[in-house]
Design a protein around this motif. Sequence first.
Motif, PDB file in Angstrom:
ATOM      1  N   ILE A   1      10.108  -7.468  -3.854  1.00 56.00           N
ATOM      2  CA  ILE A   1      10.466  -7.268  -2.448  1.00 56.00           C
ATOM      3  C   ILE A   1      11.493  -6.150  -2.349  1.00 56.00           C
ATOM      4  CG2 ILE A   1      11.447  -8.322  -0.377  1.00 56.00           C
ATOM      5  CD1 ILE A   1      10.682 -11.060  -1.531  1.00 56.00           C
TER       6      ILE A   1
ATOM      7  N   ASP B   1      13.455  -4.047   0.973  1.00 55.84           N
ATOM      8  CA  ASP B   1      13.635  -3.855   2.415  1.00 55.84           C
ATOM      9  C   ASP B   1      12.685  -4.728   3.229  1.00 55.84           C
ATOM     10  OD1 ASP B   1      15.605  -2.032   1.847  1.00 55.84           O
ATOM     11  OD2 ASP B   1      14.339  -0.273   2.156  1.00 55.84           O
TER      12      ASP B   1
ATOM     13  N   LYS C   1       9.779  -5.767   2.568  1.00 56.74           N
ATOM     14  CA  LYS C   1       8.351  -5.528   2.334  1.00 56.74           C
ATOM     15  C   LYS C   1       7.953  -6.023   0.948  1.00 56.74           C
ATOM     16  CE  LYS C   1       7.520  -3.221   6.187  1.00 56.74           C
ATOM     17  NZ  LYS C   1       6.572  -3.698   7.220  1.00 56.74           N
ATOM     18  N   TYR C   2       6.705  -6.453   0.832  1.00 57.97           N
ATOM     19  CA  TYR C   2       6.168  -6.950  -0.436  1.00 57.97           C
ATOM     20  C   TYR C   2       5.361  -5.843  -1.106  1.00 57.97           C
ATOM     21  CZ  TYR C   2       7.595 -11.542   1.205  1.00 57.97           C
ATOM     22  OH  TYR C   2       8.344 -12.608   1.647  1.00 57.97           O
ATOM     23  N   TYR C   3       5.838  -5.433  -2.271  1.00 60.13           N
ATOM     24  CA  TYR C   3       5.160  -4.409  -3.060  1.00 60.13           C
ATOM     25  C   TYR C   3       4.319  -5.109  -4.125  1.00 60.13           C
ATOM     26  CZ  TYR C   3       8.196  -0.805  -1.020  1.00 60.13           C
ATOM     27  OH  TYR C   3       8.845   0.044  -0.155  1.00 60.13           O
TER      28      TYR C   3
ATOM     29  N   ILE D   1       1.461  -2.247  -0.166  1.00 58.70           N
ATOM     30  CA  ILE D   1       2.608  -2.862   0.500  1.00 58.70           C
ATOM     31  C   ILE D   1       2.104  -3.739   1.638  1.00 58.70           C
ATOM     32  CG2 ILE D   1       4.768  -2.455   1.750  1.00 58.70           C
ATOM     33  CD1 ILE D   1       4.890   0.310   0.497  1.00 58.70           C
ATOM     34  N   ALA D   2       2.731  -4.914   1.813  1.00 61.71           N
ATOM     35  CA  ALA D   2       2.356  -5.808   2.914  1.00 61.71           C
ATOM     36  C   ALA D   2       3.596  -6.519   3.439  1.00 61.71           C
ATOM     37  CB  ALA D   2       1.306  -6.815   2.454  1.00 61.71           C
ATOM     38  N   ASP D   3       3.412  -7.269   4.514  1.00 66.39           N
ATOM     39  CA  ASP D   3       4.503  -8.031   5.119  1.00 66.39           C
ATOM     40  C   ASP D   3       4.573  -9.459   4.621  1.00 66.39           C
ATOM     41  OD1 ASP D   3       5.343  -5.881   6.781  1.00 66.39           O
ATOM     42  OD2 ASP D   3       3.715  -6.332   8.177  1.00 66.39           O
ATOM     43  N   SER D   4       3.652  -9.828   3.738  1.00 67.73           N
ATOM     44  CA  SER D   4       3.576 -11.190   3.216  1.00 67.73           C
ATOM     45  C   SER D   4       3.080 -11.146   1.779  1.00 67.73           C
ATOM     46  CB  SER D   4       2.605 -12.021   4.069  1.00 67.73           C
ATOM     47  OG  SER D   4       2.177 -13.173   3.381  1.00 67.73           O
TER      48      SER D   4
END
Length: 320
Positions: free
Chosen positions: A209, A211, A213-215, A234-237
């Motif tokens: 994670i 900032d 965001k999920y890398y 990259i995603a939000d979950s």
Amino acid sequence: MKLNRFTLLLLLFPLFVQGQTSGNPIFPGWYADPEAIVFGKTYWVYPTYSAKYKEQVFMDAFSSKDLITWKKHERIIDTASIKWANKAMWAPSITKKDGKYYLFFGANDIQSDNELGGIGVAVSDKPEGPFKDLLGKPLVDKFYNKAQPIDQFVFKDKDGQYYLIYGGWSHCNIAKLNNDFTGFVPYPDGTTFKEITPEGYVEGSFMFIRDGKYYFMWSEGGWTGPNYSVAYAIADSPLGPFKRIGKILKQDPLVATGAGHHSVIQNPKTKQWYIVYHRRPLGEKDGNHRVTCIDEMSFDENGLIKPVKITKEGVSKSKL
């Protein structure tokens, strides 16, 4: 021949620089699939012992205070303590929870649901082991969503939930681990293993994670070939969806080939990011001749990962 001071400095400079950087590889021996992690004030690397499958019956670990000098911890786990494992112990992933260290690993390289093997978990009171089998059987022993049960990564989310992200054969699953890592908690829809496979995915998943965001990162290409590499999304979950952005780690024909199966760490004080990965020295033809290396990783103003330059020098000294 008499040397003036300037010439002498030129001759000694490479030795001075080498002493201030890690060099690549960071430790001797054939080691692959390294998972790097920070425990307290110590850097740790847990790699696969890279040899023929029948010889992969143990794992070593390495620790360092500064990324320069590494201490080897031999046979932190082996098939003597994992009765169901008999070969191909690889791609370790480790986490600390409630004062104990949990080491997840693949074993036996199963090719179908009819074979014994898959992903196991072992536990120890110390990061250097010895690790003992937690379950007496694999944690994941079937091909859910066509994902071979290998190359596991344990991910802790912001809310404290632990996930197991894993998969080979171009399929990747994510599952919610229960409190004591003996099994899984189903999602609200009743499923246990959710597929999050992005375009290009082959194996070697990793997540962090930054900032908010999920890398999500993974390896592409064939592990024995020169074009083994790392890409990301990259995603939000942690459940995605993950849309492939591009490659950030690959071979440099002047330095090494087959750069892949990596992990990422950050110095909590300096905030510097590092990528730890394996690669194949130039001229090596044996698929198992892989070495563990480290280089700096950075981001642009939009949060995208900049392509990593693989080096022979490695990274500068970094204390925690």
